[in-house]
Structures are given as structure tokens and as C-alpha cells.
Design a protein around this motif. Structure first.
Motif, PDB file in Angstrom:
ATOM      1  N   LEU A   1       0.866  -1.174   0.000  1.00  0.00           N
ATOM      2  CA  LEU A   1       0.000   0.000   0.000  1.00  0.00           C
ATOM      3  C   LEU A   1       0.903   1.224   0.000  1.00  0.00           C
ATOM      4  CD1 LEU A   1      -2.889   1.179   0.277  1.00  0.00           C
ATOM      5  CD2 LEU A   1      -2.525   1.115   2.759  1.00  0.00           C
ATOM      6  N   LEU A   2       0.649   2.117  -0.935  1.00  0.00           N
ATOM      7  CA  LEU A   2       1.450   3.334  -1.044  1.00  0.00           C
ATOM      8  C   LEU A   2       0.846   4.435  -0.180  1.00  0.00           C
ATOM      9  CD1 LEU A   2       1.996   3.314  -4.890  1.00  0.00           C
ATOM     10  CD2 LEU A   2       3.507   2.421  -3.127  1.00  0.00           C
ATOM     11  N   GLY A   3       1.693   5.318   0.285  1.00  0.00           N
ATOM     12  CA  GLY A   3       1.261   6.422   1.148  1.00  0.00           C
ATOM     13  C   GLY A   3       0.486   7.482   0.399  1.00  0.00           C
ATOM     14  N   ASP A   4       0.953   8.702   0.414  1.00  0.00           N
ATOM     15  CA  ASP A   4       0.269   9.861  -0.140  1.00  0.00           C
ATOM     16  C   ASP A   4       0.456   9.924  -1.656  1.00  0.00           C
ATOM     17  OD1 ASP A   4      -1.224  12.191  -0.043  1.00  0.00           O
ATOM     18  OD2 ASP A   4       0.566  13.450   0.195  1.00  0.00           O
ATOM     19  N   VAL A   5      -0.251   9.044  -2.367  1.00  0.00           N
ATOM     20  CA  VAL A   5      -0.166   8.974  -3.830  1.00  0.00           C
ATOM     21  C   VAL A   5      -1.569   9.181  -4.390  1.00  0.00           C
ATOM     22  CG1 VAL A   5       0.337   7.447  -5.766  1.00  0.00           C
ATOM     23  CG2 VAL A   5       1.829   7.428  -3.769  1.00  0.00           C
TER      24      VAL A   5
ATOM     25  N   SER B   1      -1.737  -5.001  -9.663  1.00  0.00           N
ATOM     26  CA  SER B   1      -2.431  -3.763  -9.276  1.00  0.00           C
ATOM     27  C   SER B   1      -1.990  -2.592 -10.152  1.00  0.00           C
ATOM     28  CB  SER B   1      -2.188  -3.445  -7.795  1.00  0.00           C
ATOM     29  OG  SER B   1      -2.645  -4.487  -6.969  1.00  0.00           O
ATOM     30  N   LEU B   2      -1.847  -2.853 -11.416  1.00  0.00           N
ATOM     31  CA  LEU B   2      -1.308  -1.850 -12.333  1.00  0.00           C
ATOM     32  C   LEU B   2      -2.211  -0.637 -12.511  1.00  0.00           C
ATOM     33  CD1 LEU B   2       0.083  -4.286 -15.044  1.00  0.00           C
ATOM     34  CD2 LEU B   2       1.331  -3.192 -13.183  1.00  0.00           C
ATOM     35  N   ASP B   3      -3.521  -0.808 -12.358  1.00  0.00           N
ATOM     36  CA  ASP B   3      -4.448   0.300 -12.575  1.00  0.00           C
ATOM     37  C   ASP B   3      -4.861   1.009 -11.285  1.00  0.00           C
ATOM     38  OD1 ASP B   3      -4.425  -0.152 -15.284  1.00  0.00           O
ATOM     39  OD2 ASP B   3      -6.146  -1.509 -15.222  1.00  0.00           O
ATOM     40  N   LEU B   4      -4.359   0.547 -10.149  1.00  0.00           N
ATOM     41  CA  LEU B   4      -4.690   1.174  -8.875  1.00  0.00           C
ATOM     42  C   LEU B   4      -3.558   2.099  -8.462  1.00  0.00           C
ATOM     43  CD1 LEU B   4      -6.003  -1.991  -7.007  1.00  0.00           C
ATOM     44  CD2 LEU B   4      -7.344  -0.265  -8.218  1.00  0.00           C
ATOM     45  N   HIS B   5      -3.883   3.319  -8.066  1.00  0.00           N
ATOM     46  CA  HIS B   5      -2.806   4.266  -7.776  1.00  0.00           C
ATOM     47  C   HIS B   5      -2.226   4.142  -6.364  1.00  0.00           C
ATOM     48  CE1 HIS B   5      -6.328   6.660  -6.484  1.00  0.00           C
ATOM     49  NE2 HIS B   5      -5.486   7.203  -5.611  1.00  0.00           N
ATOM     50  N   ARG B   6      -2.895   3.466  -5.425  1.00  0.00           N
ATOM     51  CA  ARG B   6      -2.341   3.334  -4.076  1.00  0.00           C
ATOM     52  C   ARG B   6      -1.894   1.924  -3.740  1.00  0.00           C
ATOM     53  NH1 ARG B   6      -4.848   5.222   0.759  1.00  0.00           N
ATOM     54  NH2 ARG B   6      -2.705   5.196   1.466  1.00  0.00           N
ATOM     55  N   ARG B   7      -2.031   0.980  -4.649  1.00  0.00           N
ATOM     56  CA  ARG B   7      -1.612  -0.402  -4.404  1.00  0.00           C
ATOM     57  C   ARG B   7      -0.619  -0.796  -5.477  1.00  0.00           C
ATOM     58  NH1 ARG B   7      -5.389  -3.686  -1.387  1.00  0.00           N
ATOM     59  NH2 ARG B   7      -3.983  -5.454  -1.688  1.00  0.00           N
ATOM     60  N   VAL B   8       0.305  -1.664  -5.084  1.00  0.00           N
ATOM     61  CA  VAL B   8       1.269  -2.190  -6.046  1.00  0.00           C
ATOM     62  C   VAL B   8       1.677  -3.593  -5.606  1.00  0.00           C
ATOM     63  CG1 VAL B   8       3.282  -1.169  -4.890  1.00  0.00           C
ATOM     64  CG2 VAL B   8       3.411  -1.717  -7.306  1.00  0.00           C
ATOM     65  N   GLU B   9       1.878  -4.445  -6.575  1.00  0.00           N
ATOM     66  CA  GLU B   9       2.467  -5.755  -6.327  1.00  0.00           C
ATOM     67  C   GLU B   9       3.833  -5.744  -6.998  1.00  0.00           C
ATOM     68  OE1 GLU B   9       0.393  -9.791  -6.697  1.00  0.00           O
ATOM     69  OE2 GLU B   9       1.685  -9.675  -8.486  1.00  0.00           O
TER      70      GLU B   9
ATOM     71  N   GLU C   1       7.507   5.299   3.006  1.00  0.00           N
ATOM     72  CA  GLU C   1       6.373   5.623   2.140  1.00  0.00           C
ATOM     73  C   GLU C   1       5.602   4.383   1.690  1.00  0.00           C
ATOM     74  OE1 GLU C   1       9.892   5.211  -0.745  1.00  0.00           O
ATOM     75  OE2 GLU C   1       9.569   5.761   1.343  1.00  0.00           O
ATOM     76  N   LEU C   2       6.079   3.194   2.080  1.00  0.00           N
ATOM     77  CA  LEU C   2       5.446   1.937   1.677  1.00  0.00           C
ATOM     78  C   LEU C   2       4.980   1.159   2.900  1.00  0.00           C
ATOM     79  CD1 LEU C   2       8.158   0.708  -0.858  1.00  0.00           C
ATOM     80  CD2 LEU C   2       6.179   2.148  -1.333  1.00  0.00           C
ATOM     81  N   GLU C   3       3.825   0.519   2.770  1.00  0.00           N
ATOM     82  CA  GLU C   3       3.337  -0.380   3.815  1.00  0.00           C
ATOM     83  C   GLU C   3       3.145  -1.761   3.183  1.00  0.00           C
ATOM     84  OE1 GLU C   3      -0.579  -1.156   6.597  1.00  0.00           O
ATOM     85  OE2 GLU C   3      -0.271   0.835   5.741  1.00  0.00           O
ATOM     86  N   VAL C   4       3.948  -2.733   3.618  1.00  0.00           N
ATOM     87  CA  VAL C   4       3.841  -4.086   3.076  1.00  0.00           C
ATOM     88  C   VAL C   4       2.629  -4.754   3.719  1.00  0.00           C
ATOM     89  CG1 VAL C   4       4.960  -6.325   2.821  1.00  0.00           C
ATOM     90  CG2 VAL C   4       6.324  -4.225   2.664  1.00  0.00           C
ATOM     91  N   LEU C   5       1.630  -5.070   2.896  1.00  0.00           N
ATOM     92  CA  LEU C   5       0.421  -5.721   3.382  1.00  0.00           C
ATOM     93  C   LEU C   5       0.614  -7.226   3.496  1.00  0.00           C
ATOM     94  CD1 LEU C   5      -2.205  -3.725   1.297  1.00  0.00           C
ATOM     95  CD2 LEU C   5      -1.503  -3.339   3.675  1.00  0.00           C
ATOM     96  N   SER C   6       1.351  -7.796   2.539  1.00  0.00           N
ATOM     97  CA  SER C   6       1.665  -9.218   2.606  1.00  0.00           C
ATOM     98  C   SER C   6       2.917  -9.492   1.786  1.00  0.00           C
ATOM     99  CB  SER C   6       0.498 -10.079   2.095  1.00  0.00           C
ATOM    100  OG  SER C   6       0.347  -9.936   0.697  1.00  0.00           O
ATOM    101  N   ALA C   7       3.597 -10.559   2.182  1.00  0.00           N
ATOM    102  CA  ALA C   7       4.800 -10.987   1.463  1.00  0.00           C
ATOM    103  C   ALA C   7       4.795 -12.510   1.413  1.00  0.00           C
ATOM    104  CB  ALA C   7       6.054 -10.477   2.171  1.00  0.00           C
ATOM    105  N   ARG C   8       5.081 -13.049   0.226  1.00  0.00           N
ATOM    106  CA  ARG C   8       5.126 -14.509   0.075  1.00  0.00           C
ATOM    107  C   ARG C   8       6.424 -14.885  -0.621  1.00  0.00           C
ATOM    108  NH1 ARG C   8       0.713 -16.459  -3.393  1.00  0.00           N
ATOM    109  NH2 ARG C   8       2.214 -16.197  -5.054  1.00  0.00           N
TER     110      ARG C   8
END
Length: 113
Positions: free
Chosen positions: A11-15, A45-53, A82-89
Motif C-alpha cells: 500500500l502506497l502512502g500519499d499517492v 495492481s497496475l491500474d490502482l494508484h495506491r496499491r502495487v504488487e 512511504e510503503l506499507e507491506v500488506l503481505s509478502a510470500r
């Protein structure tokens, strides 16, 4: 031969736009490549501005080196404010696994305190 992979859901911060997202994600991907000699890319999550994989992969002669590199990559990303790791595998495959023997060993993320 061992192959280690890491998938990070972040999850990205202030984006507020995809352009801002690229300006945050691109340096992270470049730093992972430069510091650890891994293959890495934005993979979801290419089309989401606050999420990235972000996906990371490494090939090494032994499992211990794969684990070390994958853990260091996860740590680097988790420590960026500036990044919050929601999950890691993390997953580790031996050359025998690829040739049709047992499947990948999935290891839950250890996380960074």
C-alpha cells in the motif's frame, strides 16, 4: 540450482495518481536490482494508484543464498517509510522441483519489526 521468488503486496502512502505511483515504485524496483542483482518488476495492481504488487526473483547455487537475498529484499522494501507491506510470500524451488518432482516450498514472510 535454486530459484527464490518474493511477491509483495504494498500500500502506497500519499499517492493520488498513476504518475505519482510510478515515481515511487520505479526507484524501489531499481534499488532492488542494483543492490541485490535480482530480477524485479511491478507485477500487479497496475491500474490502482495506491496499491502495487512487486515481484522479485533470484537464482543461486544453494537455498541458503536464495533465502538470504529474498529476506534482504523484503527488509529493504519494508523499511521504506512511504510503503506499507500488506503481505509478502516467498517461494523456493530447487532444480529437481522444476524437472517434475515435488512442487515449490512456500515460506510465510518473517516480516520486519
Amino acid at each position: 540450482m535454486w530459484i527464490g521468488t518474493l511477491t509483495l503486496d504494498i500500500l502506497l502512502g500519499d499517492v493520488h495518481s498513476l504518475k505519482e505511483k510510478r515515481s515511487v515504485v520505479r526507484p524501489v524496483v531499481a534499488e532492488l536490482r542494483r543492490r541485490f542483482a535480482v530480477s524485479t518488476a511491478e507485477t500487479g495492481s497496475l491500474d490502482l494508484h495506491r496499491r502495487v504488487e512487486i515481484g522479485v526473483a533470484v537464482v543461486a547455487a544453494d537455498r541458503a543464498h536464495c533465502v538470504e537475498v529474498i529476506s534482504a529484499c523484503e527488509d529493504l522494501v519494508a523499511r521504506r517509510p512511504e510503503l506499507e507491506v500488506l503481505s509478502a510470500r516467498a517461494r523456493f524451488l530447487s532444480g529437481d522441483d522444476v524437472d517434475g518432482h515435488p512442487g515449490p516450498e512456500t515460506v510465510p514472510s518473517q516480516g520486519v519489526p
